[in-house]
Design a protein around this motif. Structure first.
Motif, PDB file in Angstrom:
ATOM      1  N   THR A 102       0.694  -0.995   0.055  1.00  0.00           N
ATOM      2  CA  THR A 102       0.204  -0.084  -0.059  1.00  0.00           C
ATOM      3  C   THR A 102       0.980   1.234   0.142  1.00  0.00           C
ATOM      4  N   LEU A 103       0.586   2.241  -0.801  1.00  0.00           N
ATOM      5  CA  LEU A 103       1.397   3.510  -1.022  1.00  0.00           C
ATOM      6  C   LEU A 103       0.188   4.444  -0.947  1.00  0.00           C
ATOM      7  N   SER A 104       0.770   5.767  -0.210  1.00  0.00           N
ATOM      8  CA  SER A 104      -0.179   6.929   0.078  1.00  0.00           C
ATOM      9  C   SER A 104       0.928   8.136   0.076  1.00  0.00           C
ATOM     10  N   VAL A 105       0.490   9.257  -0.588  1.00  0.00           N
ATOM     11  CA  VAL A 105       1.310  10.449  -0.577  1.00  0.00           C
ATOM     12  C   VAL A 105       0.564  11.587  -0.057  1.00  0.00           C
ATOM     13  N   GLY A 106       0.774  12.360   0.791  1.00  0.00           N
ATOM     14  CA  GLY A 106      -0.069  13.763   1.206  1.00  0.00           C
ATOM     15  C   GLY A 106       0.144  15.033   0.249  1.00  0.00           C
ATOM     16  N   ASP A 107      -0.534  16.000   0.755  1.00  0.00           N
ATOM     17  CA  ASP A 107      -0.716  16.983   0.028  1.00  0.00           C
ATOM     18  C   ASP A 107       0.558  17.905   0.139  1.00  0.00           C
ATOM     19  N   GLN A 108       1.375  17.553   1.404  1.00  0.00           N
ATOM     20  CA  GLN A 108       2.728  18.492   1.575  1.00  0.00           C
ATOM     21  C   GLN A 108       3.715  17.361   1.266  1.00  0.00           C
ATOM     22  N   ILE A 113       3.862   4.107   3.766  1.00  0.00           N
ATOM     23  CA  ILE A 113       3.830   2.784   2.948  1.00  0.00           C
ATOM     24  C   ILE A 113       3.394   1.899   4.181  1.00  0.00           C
ATOM     25  N   ALA A 114       2.597   0.880   3.729  1.00  0.00           N
ATOM     26  CA  ALA A 114       2.272  -0.220   4.513  1.00  0.00           C
ATOM     27  C   ALA A 114       2.216  -1.570   3.928  1.00  0.00           C
ATOM     28  N   ASP A 115       2.391  -2.541   4.921  1.00  0.00           N
ATOM     29  CA  ASP A 115       2.237  -3.993   4.449  1.00  0.00           C
ATOM     30  C   ASP A 115       3.518  -4.398   3.601  1.00  0.00           C
ATOM     31  N   GLN A 116       4.376  -5.102   4.343  1.00  0.00           N
ATOM     32  CA  GLN A 116       5.430  -5.620   3.507  1.00  0.00           C
ATOM     33  C   GLN A 116       4.834  -6.892   2.819  1.00  0.00           C
ATOM     34  N   TRP A 117       5.411  -7.050   1.385  1.00  0.00           N
ATOM     35  CA  TRP A 117       4.763  -8.092   0.757  1.00  0.00           C
ATOM     36  C   TRP A 117       4.789  -9.428   1.158  1.00  0.00           C
ATOM     37  N   HIS A 162      -5.259 -10.258   8.120  1.00  0.00           N
ATOM     38  CA  HIS A 162      -6.207  -9.235   7.450  1.00  0.00           C
ATOM     39  C   HIS A 162      -6.504  -8.120   8.471  1.00  0.00           C
ATOM     40  N   TRP A 163      -5.935  -7.118   8.279  1.00  0.00           N
ATOM     41  CA  TRP A 163      -6.194  -5.893   9.352  1.00  0.00           C
ATOM     42  C   TRP A 163      -6.722  -4.782   8.810  1.00  0.00           C
ATOM     43  N   ARG A 164      -6.391  -4.258   7.523  1.00  0.00           N
ATOM     44  CA  ARG A 164      -6.779  -3.091   6.982  1.00  0.00           C
ATOM     45  C   ARG A 164      -7.668  -2.971   5.598  1.00  0.00           C
ATOM     46  N   GLY A 165      -8.608  -2.120   5.431  1.00  0.00           N
ATOM     47  CA  GLY A 165      -9.285  -2.235   4.197  1.00  0.00           C
ATOM     48  C   GLY A 165      -8.622  -1.337   3.298  1.00  0.00           C
ATOM     49  N   ALA A 166      -8.099   0.085   3.638  1.00  0.00           N
ATOM     50  CA  ALA A 166      -7.336   0.997   2.661  1.00  0.00           C
ATOM     51  C   ALA A 166      -6.582   2.019   3.475  1.00  0.00           C
ATOM     52  N   ILE A 167      -5.685   2.534   2.677  1.00  0.00           N
ATOM     53  CA  ILE A 167      -4.819   3.863   3.422  1.00  0.00           C
ATOM     54  C   ILE A 167      -4.752   4.803   2.354  1.00  0.00           C
ATOM     55  N   ALA A 168      -5.344   6.111   2.935  1.00  0.00           N
ATOM     56  CA  ALA A 168      -5.401   7.072   1.731  1.00  0.00           C
ATOM     57  C   ALA A 168      -5.257   8.353   2.496  1.00  0.00           C
ATOM     58  N   PHE A 169      -4.719   9.624   1.894  1.00  0.00           N
ATOM     59  CA  PHE A 169      -4.530  10.734   2.656  1.00  0.00           C
ATOM     60  C   PHE A 169      -5.884  11.535   2.561  1.00  0.00           C
ATOM     61  N   ASP A 170      -6.286  12.155   3.751  1.00  0.00           N
ATOM     62  CA  ASP A 170      -7.376  13.120   3.830  1.00  0.00           C
ATOM     63  C   ASP A 170      -7.211  14.478   3.676  1.00  0.00           C
ATOM     64  N   ILE A 178      -6.432   5.294   8.060  1.00  0.00           N
ATOM     65  CA  ILE A 178      -6.123   3.780   7.761  1.00  0.00           C
ATOM     66  C   ILE A 178      -7.377   3.241   8.391  1.00  0.00           C
ATOM     67  N   GLU A 179      -7.760   2.201   7.453  1.00  0.00           N
ATOM     68  CA  GLU A 179      -9.004   1.414   7.880  1.00  0.00           C
ATOM     69  C   GLU A 179      -8.388   0.161   8.556  1.00  0.00           C
ATOM     70  N   ILE A 180      -9.244  -0.032   9.868  1.00  0.00           N
ATOM     71  CA  ILE A 180      -8.883  -1.315  10.836  1.00  0.00           C
ATOM     72  C   ILE A 180     -10.099  -2.026  10.756  1.00  0.00           C
ATOM     73  N   VAL A 181      -9.903  -3.290  10.587  1.00  0.00           N
ATOM     74  CA  VAL A 181     -10.949  -4.328  10.507  1.00  0.00           C
ATOM     75  C   VAL A 181     -11.699  -4.311  11.971  1.00  0.00           C
ATOM     76  N   ARG A 182     -12.883  -4.390  12.004  1.00  0.00           N
ATOM     77  CA  ARG A 182     -13.575  -4.539  13.540  1.00  0.00           C
ATOM     78  C   ARG A 182     -13.528  -5.933  13.559  1.00  0.00           C
ATOM     79  N   PRO A 183     -13.215  -6.361  14.812  1.00  0.00           N
ATOM     80  CA  PRO A 183     -13.209  -7.819  15.117  1.00  0.00           C
ATOM     81  C   PRO A 183     -14.477  -8.628  15.041  1.00  0.00           C
TER      82      PRO A 183
END
Length: 406
Positions: A102-108, A113-117, A162-170, A178-183
């Motif tokens: 997962t990759l994400s870059v912010g406005d600044q 980066i998240a999750d090693q392959w 399985h822990w995250r749905g997606a990562i994005a800059f708001d 960072i989306e975390i799965v609800r148990p």
């Protein structure tokens, strides 16, 4: 006993629950992502493979690997200029980190980066934050982000957690979401619900987007851990007590009993033996055909004569199981049972009939367990390791979770 066995079946199913979707370890390919304001472009370039010495089942020119460096994968950050051109801001070799999923870059220009392959959610660096100048600011393990108890409440698999749905800059929040799965006991990960944590580059702290939503997720984690703890305690208590074959023919009771027999009754003098459970319910049971297929699949290992095996023949309808075993052996061209061992749960006269069948095909070693014979606890009854803790220690040490960033 029947009530206890039914309860144990439910507990066993809960422990074994895992996502129904298969883990995938697709090769990380060349990819780019832009910041919401399109001021920055983040590029990931995978390591260049040498197809003469590595398996290149896919096409490196299409995956972007032909563009890469043979020593390491790279992150490249580009900044857009007023005239529309791009200037490389920095480049970072991922030789010590691995390939991000997962990759994400912010406005600044901050990069997350998240999750090693193929090692998702595991290790000390699950999420890493870089500055706009390419400085590696900080890395976090998943336990750092959500806490050990919440982490233990999530479904885990051999490769991925399985822990995250997606990562994005708001851009409105000025933070990475960072989306975390609800148990949950839900088996289908695709239908899982999520809660969100926010990471502001300036503070480097994870805080809930909605504190009430996060608190509700923590309650779910506490509840699931409590039930897992109960299951572990039941498991240890059951393993510490002698058991006997179920008095009736209930399929669920016998299935649990069969699993316990495999765990308790072994031939320690046989090295590298494979355990094969030969279990059948009564013919009229709704699961009979499925169990029969598994019964026959286990018997096919007889063809591998170079591997000694321990077969556990257990069924409330042992006469039918014996007939099927006899028919199978009669159809085998090399039905030499000399290297195998058999554990049989049966009373006379069927026990003698069964051992006679085995003997006629070269069988030499078997152990018959009577229907009323108590089977003693297995020798090793130590609690299974659970993230370095014994059963329920996690719950006892952390009766409540702290909100991240509080």
């Amino acid at each position: 006993m029947r009530l206890l066995l039914r309860t144990w079946l439910i507990i066993l199913a809960m422990i074994a629950a895992s996502p129904a979707v298969a883990d995938s370890c697709a090769d990380p390919y060349l990819q780019t992502v832009s910041s919401p304001n399109e001021a920055f472009v983040l590029e990931y370039v995978p390591r260049k493979r040498d197809c003469k010495v590595e398996d290149c089942w896919d096409e490196p020119t299409k995956t972007g690997e032909s563009k890469g460096d043979p020593e390491s994968a790279f992150l490249n950050l580009y900044e857009r200029q007023d005239d529309g051109t791009q200037t490389k801001r920095w480049s970072y070799a991922l030789d010590q980190w691995g390939d991000p999923m997962t990759l994400s870059v912010g406005d600044q220009g901050h990069v997350l980066i998240a999750d090693q392959w193929c090692d998702a959610g595991l290790g000390p660096e699950v999420v890493t934050l870089f500055s706009a100048d390419g400085e590696k600011l900080e890395s976090w393990s998943l336990e750092d982000i959500i806490g050990p108890q919440y982490l233990a409440a999530l479904h885990q698999t051999s490769f991925n957690m399985h822990w995250r749905g997606a990562i994005a800059f708001d851009p409105e929040a000025g933070a990475f979401e960072i989306e975390i799965v609800r148990p949950s006991d839900e088996l289908l990960f695709a239908t899982a619900q999520h809660t969100s944590l926010m990471l502001a580059p300036g503070t480097r702290e994870f805080v809930p987007r909605s504190q009430s939503d996060w608190s509700a997720a923590l309650e779910l984690a506490n509840d699931r851990i409590a039930r897992l703890c109960m299951a572990r305690k039941e498991n240890l208590a059951r393993a510490a007590s002698p058991i006997k074959a179920p008095p009736d023919s209930d399929r669920d009771d016998w299935a649990i009993f069969a699993a316990e027999v495999v765990a308790r009754v072994t031939y320690p003098e046989v090295e590298n033996a494979w355990d094969q459970l030969l279990f059948l319910p009564e013919k009229g049971h709704t699961d009979y055909q499925e169990d029969l297929r598994e019964f026959e699949r286990s018997l096919t290992f007889l063809r591998q004569q170079h591997i000694p095996q321990i077969f556990y023949l257990i069924s409330p309808d042992i006469e039918n199981a014996a007939n099927l075993l006899g028919k199978f052996l009669a159809g085998e061209k090399r039905a030499d049972l000399g290297k195998h061992r058999f554990v049989i749960v049966s009373d006379e006269p069927m026990a003698t009939s069964l051992t006679g069948i085995l003997s006629s095909y070269g069988g030499k070693s078997w152990h018959v367990i009577g229907l009323k014979e108590p089977i003693q606890p297995r020798a090793d009854r130590e609690d299974h390791d659970w993230r370095g803790m014994r059963a329920c220690d996690a719950l006892e040490r952390q009766t409540s979770q702290q909100i991240p960033g509080s």
